[in-house]
Design a protein around this motif. Structure first.
Motif, PDB file in Angstrom:
ATOM      1  N   PRO A   2       0.804  -1.297   0.236  1.00 40.01           N
ATOM      2  CA  PRO A   2       0.171   0.030   0.181  1.00 40.01           C
ATOM      3  C   PRO A   2       0.860   1.338   0.062  1.00 40.01           C
ATOM      4  O   PRO A   2       1.990   1.170   0.409  1.00 40.01           O
ATOM      5  N   VAL A   3       0.382   2.175  -0.574  1.00 42.42           N
ATOM      6  CA  VAL A   3       0.905   3.495  -0.623  1.00 42.42           C
ATOM      7  C   VAL A   3       0.407   4.500   0.571  1.00 42.42           C
ATOM      8  O   VAL A   3      -0.666   4.926   0.332  1.00 42.42           O
ATOM      9  N   LYS A   4       1.046   4.339   1.601  1.00 44.65           N
ATOM     10  CA  LYS A   4       0.383   4.930   2.940  1.00 44.65           C
ATOM     11  C   LYS A   4       0.204   6.478   2.765  1.00 44.65           C
ATOM     12  O   LYS A   4      -0.716   6.702   3.319  1.00 44.65           O
ATOM     13  N   ALA A  47      -4.045   6.864   3.469  1.00 44.68           N
ATOM     14  CA  ALA A  47      -3.741   7.311   4.999  1.00 44.68           C
ATOM     15  C   ALA A  47      -4.932   8.350   5.179  1.00 44.68           C
ATOM     16  O   ALA A  47      -5.151   9.256   4.492  1.00 44.68           O
ATOM     17  N   GLY A  48      -5.940   8.129   6.113  1.00 45.51           N
ATOM     18  CA  GLY A  48      -7.154   8.698   6.280  1.00 45.51           C
ATOM     19  C   GLY A  48      -8.233   9.050   5.274  1.00 45.51           C
ATOM     20  O   GLY A  48      -9.283  10.003   5.422  1.00 45.51           O
ATOM     21  N   LYS A  49      -8.160   8.347   4.365  1.00 47.36           N
ATOM     22  CA  LYS A  49      -8.918   8.246   3.209  1.00 47.36           C
ATOM     23  C   LYS A  49     -10.027   7.309   3.267  1.00 47.36           C
ATOM     24  O   LYS A  49      -9.937   6.048   3.673  1.00 47.36           O
ATOM     25  N   LYS A  50     -11.367   7.550   2.682  1.00 44.58           N
ATOM     26  CA  LYS A  50     -12.309   6.526   2.379  1.00 44.58           C
ATOM     27  C   LYS A  50     -11.859   6.112   0.903  1.00 44.58           C
ATOM     28  O   LYS A  50     -12.252   6.809   0.123  1.00 44.58           O
ATOM     29  N   VAL A  51     -11.639   4.759   1.049  1.00 43.22           N
ATOM     30  CA  VAL A  51     -11.155   4.047  -0.180  1.00 43.22           C
ATOM     31  C   VAL A  51     -12.283   3.232  -0.864  1.00 43.22           C
ATOM     32  O   VAL A  51     -12.644   2.502  -0.276  1.00 43.22           O
ATOM     33  N   VAL A  77      -7.772  -5.670   1.782  1.00 38.13           N
ATOM     34  CA  VAL A  77      -8.498  -4.861   2.450  1.00 38.13           C
ATOM     35  C   VAL A  77      -7.718  -4.690   3.816  1.00 38.13           C
ATOM     36  O   VAL A  77      -7.650  -3.461   4.126  1.00 38.13           O
ATOM     37  N   ARG A  78      -7.202  -5.715   4.478  1.00 32.74           N
ATOM     38  CA  ARG A  78      -6.420  -5.574   5.646  1.00 32.74           C
ATOM     39  C   ARG A  78      -5.085  -4.618   5.390  1.00 32.74           C
ATOM     40  O   ARG A  78      -4.770  -3.817   6.123  1.00 32.74           O
ATOM     41  N   LEU A  79      -4.496  -4.720   4.274  1.00 34.50           N
ATOM     42  CA  LEU A  79      -3.249  -4.135   3.984  1.00 34.50           C
ATOM     43  C   LEU A  79      -3.723  -2.592   4.073  1.00 34.50           C
ATOM     44  O   LEU A  79      -2.950  -1.742   4.553  1.00 34.50           O
ATOM     45  N   LEU A  80      -4.917  -2.172   3.395  1.00 34.33           N
ATOM     46  CA  LEU A  80      -5.155  -0.707   3.127  1.00 34.33           C
ATOM     47  C   LEU A  80      -5.450  -0.300   4.648  1.00 34.33           C
ATOM     48  O   LEU A  80      -5.202   1.105   4.914  1.00 34.33           O
ATOM     49  N   LEU A  81      -6.249  -1.075   5.357  1.00 34.43           N
ATOM     50  CA  LEU A  81      -6.601  -0.447   6.877  1.00 34.43           C
ATOM     51  C   LEU A  81      -5.490  -0.193   7.517  1.00 34.43           C
ATOM     52  O   LEU A  81      -5.275   0.748   8.327  1.00 34.43           O
ATOM     53  N   ASN A 110     -15.922  -2.248   4.434  1.00 41.00           N
ATOM     54  CA  ASN A 110     -17.129  -1.514   5.020  1.00 41.00           C
ATOM     55  C   ASN A 110     -18.365  -1.707   4.266  1.00 41.00           C
ATOM     56  O   ASN A 110     -19.441  -1.495   4.707  1.00 41.00           O
ATOM     57  N   SER A 111     -18.277  -2.244   2.871  1.00 39.70           N
ATOM     58  CA  SER A 111     -19.210  -2.409   2.124  1.00 39.70           C
ATOM     59  C   SER A 111     -18.635  -3.068   0.909  1.00 39.70           C
ATOM     60  O   SER A 111     -17.577  -3.202   0.759  1.00 39.70           O
TER      61      SER A 111
END
Length: 483
Positions: free
Chosen positions: A343-345, A349-353, A370-374, A423-424
């Motif tokens: 992931p490109v932190k 970071a802090g974004k709704k993806v 999904v876990r990587l991004l979270l 989240n969805s």
């Protein structure tokens, strides 16, 4: 159905050329552009004035022909080549293609992409008649049928053999004086014909291979056609006219390269339209759209355009890692994901993806991404899939053999969403998939095979029919118990 039949499934790449000096070198470059279709093994058969020479090996094409002198051992003006898809259980040199056959009346070589749905019963019949098989691949069956045909003319023998085998296939057969190309009556597995500036003719699984060797596209090989190429040019014949177009939709969704065209439809454009329609069907409020490299980037771009949400590079791929779906077992698939995606932190970071992927098979890869991004700080991850949910096995040449391997066959949307930790979750509908690809045909399902999504198989399944019914019954019982 014995386990050996299940292990015959494969998605491969084939390439052939006729009338070109150093044909094996051109074949090497053509196969290199098809490497995404198979990484277990590769091989080339060259034809030097009727003398056929074959070299095959396990591993990537570059490994098999690591020593440049190996290509020098394949002289001639015609050649066929093959890259093999990785499947569990049959990783042996015997199964690497092209297969070579030596007969008193001449040699021939065969390369095949697909899966024969009546392979088991045909093999039993042929063995009862005295045939001896040297591989566990269904490819060899065509040669046994050809040699046992009662016809006297070779072309009649070949046509009869092609009518006898069922399922999804693209065959390249090279004899001492001709190259034959044929696809199944539904065109499930693609083949394209092209021509070099030198006049040589080229046949390949995808048009990207034609482009890579400088060949101009002539036409797609149609269902039921038999293309015959020799020193006088090419001729279009038929082994059957009982045909109905049903191209494997996974070619457009996942397997083919984005710069390939299949039956007049560019793969990148089709995937981008899948993303656009996905955005309309499955909208969500978010800050950025991120695609899973590489086959999902076109769909992610389309989703971003249609939704107005900015597209960002939130995941980076290590290009030297093989494709995860075509790894032979789950442990290797998971290890490959960990090695290939980062992931490109600073982006997520802090974004709704909105995370756009092309498909979900087993689900473990999606869960990990999904876990990587979270873990990289994403505020929310909304998973959007640019194809329908895979719920049914494929018997035509993709390694989706049982419903046990398909998470969507056992879990509903809410359950999958919980499993992924997203989240969805939203999938593209079958109708929108057909619309996005947009083949100009009146054939059912827009000329596509969508059986993996809705169970609507375009052909009888022959040896696999009882297996499918048992799968569906078992699945029905498991769902009843869950309720």
């Amino acid at each position: 159905m014995p386990n050996e039949v299940k292990s015959l499934n494969e998605e491969c790449g084939v390439f052939g050329i006729w009338g070109q000096p150093q044909a094996s070198n051109i074949t090497y470059y053509g196969l290199h552009s098809l490497q995404h279709r198979g990484q277990e093994g590769a091989g080339i058969t060259a034809n030097d004035s009727g003398c056929l020479t074959n070299i095959r090996g396990l591993g990537l094409l570059s490994k098999v022909f690591q020593d440049p002198k190996r290509l020098e051992e394949l002289p001639g003006t015609a050649a066929i080549g093959h890259v093999r898809y990785s499947t569990a259980g049959n990783k042996t040199l015997d199964n690497i293609q092209p297969l070579m056959f030596h007969f008193t009346d001449g040699d021939m070589s065969l390369a095949h992409n697909g899966n024969l749905t009546n392979a088991h019963s045909l093999k039993q019949r042929l063995e009862n008649e005295g045939a001896i098989f040297h591989t566990t691949s269904d490819t060899e069956i065509l040669i046994h049928l050809l040699r046992r045909s009662s016809h006297t003319d070779f072309l009649d023998k070949l046509k009869e053999s092609l009518r006898t085998v069922k399922g999804g296939f693209a065959f390249l057969l090279m004899t001492e004086d001709k190259l034959y190309a044929a696809v199944d009556p539904n065109g499930l597995r693609p083949l394209a014909l092209g021509q070099m500036k030198t006049g040589a003719y080229v046949v390949a699984s995808e048009t990207c291979a034609l482009n890579s060797v400088g060949a101009e596209f002539i036409r797609d090989i149609q269902p039921g056609e038999l293309i015959i190429i020799d020193d006088d040019g090419f001729k279009v014949d038929y082994y059957t006219k009982d045909t109905q177009l049903a191209i494997c939709s996974m070619e457009y969704i996942y397997f083919a390269r984005p710069d390939s065209d299949i039956h007049g439809v560019n793969v990148h454009n089709a995937r981008k339209e899948m993303g656009r329609l996905l955005a309309k069907e499955q909208p969500v409020e978010a800050d950025i759209v991120v695609g899973v490299p590489n086959s999902s980037l076109s769909a992610a771009s389309g989703y971003a355009e249609a939704s107005g949400i900015p597209y960002e590079m939130g995941l980076v791929k290590n290009q030297y890692i093989a494709r995860t779906f075509i790894q032979p077992n789950q442990d290797m698939r998971e290890r490959s994901v960990r090695m290939k995606l980062s992931p490109v932190k600073g982006v997520v970071a802090g974004k709704k993806v909105v995370l756009v992927d092309d498909s979900i098979v087993r689900g473990t890869t999606s869960k990990y991404i999904v876990r990587l991004l979270l873990e990289a700080g994403a505020k929310e991850v909304h998973l959007r899939i640019a194809s329908p949910a895979l719920k049914f096995p494929c018997y035509y040449g993709i390694d989706i053999q049982t419903t046990d391997e398909l998470i969507a066959a056992h879990k509903n949307i809410a359950e999958m969403n919980q499993f992924f930790g997203s989240n969805s979750l939203g999938f593209l509908s079958v109708a929108s998939l057909i619309k996005a690809i947009g083949l100009k045909t009146k054939a059912p399902n827009g000329g596509l095979c969508v059986a993996y999504f809705n169970g609507d198989y375009p052909t009888p399944l022959y040896d696999f029919e009882s297996e499918l019914q048992a799968e569906l019954k078992r699945l029905h019982e498991s769902r009843k118990q869950e309720v």
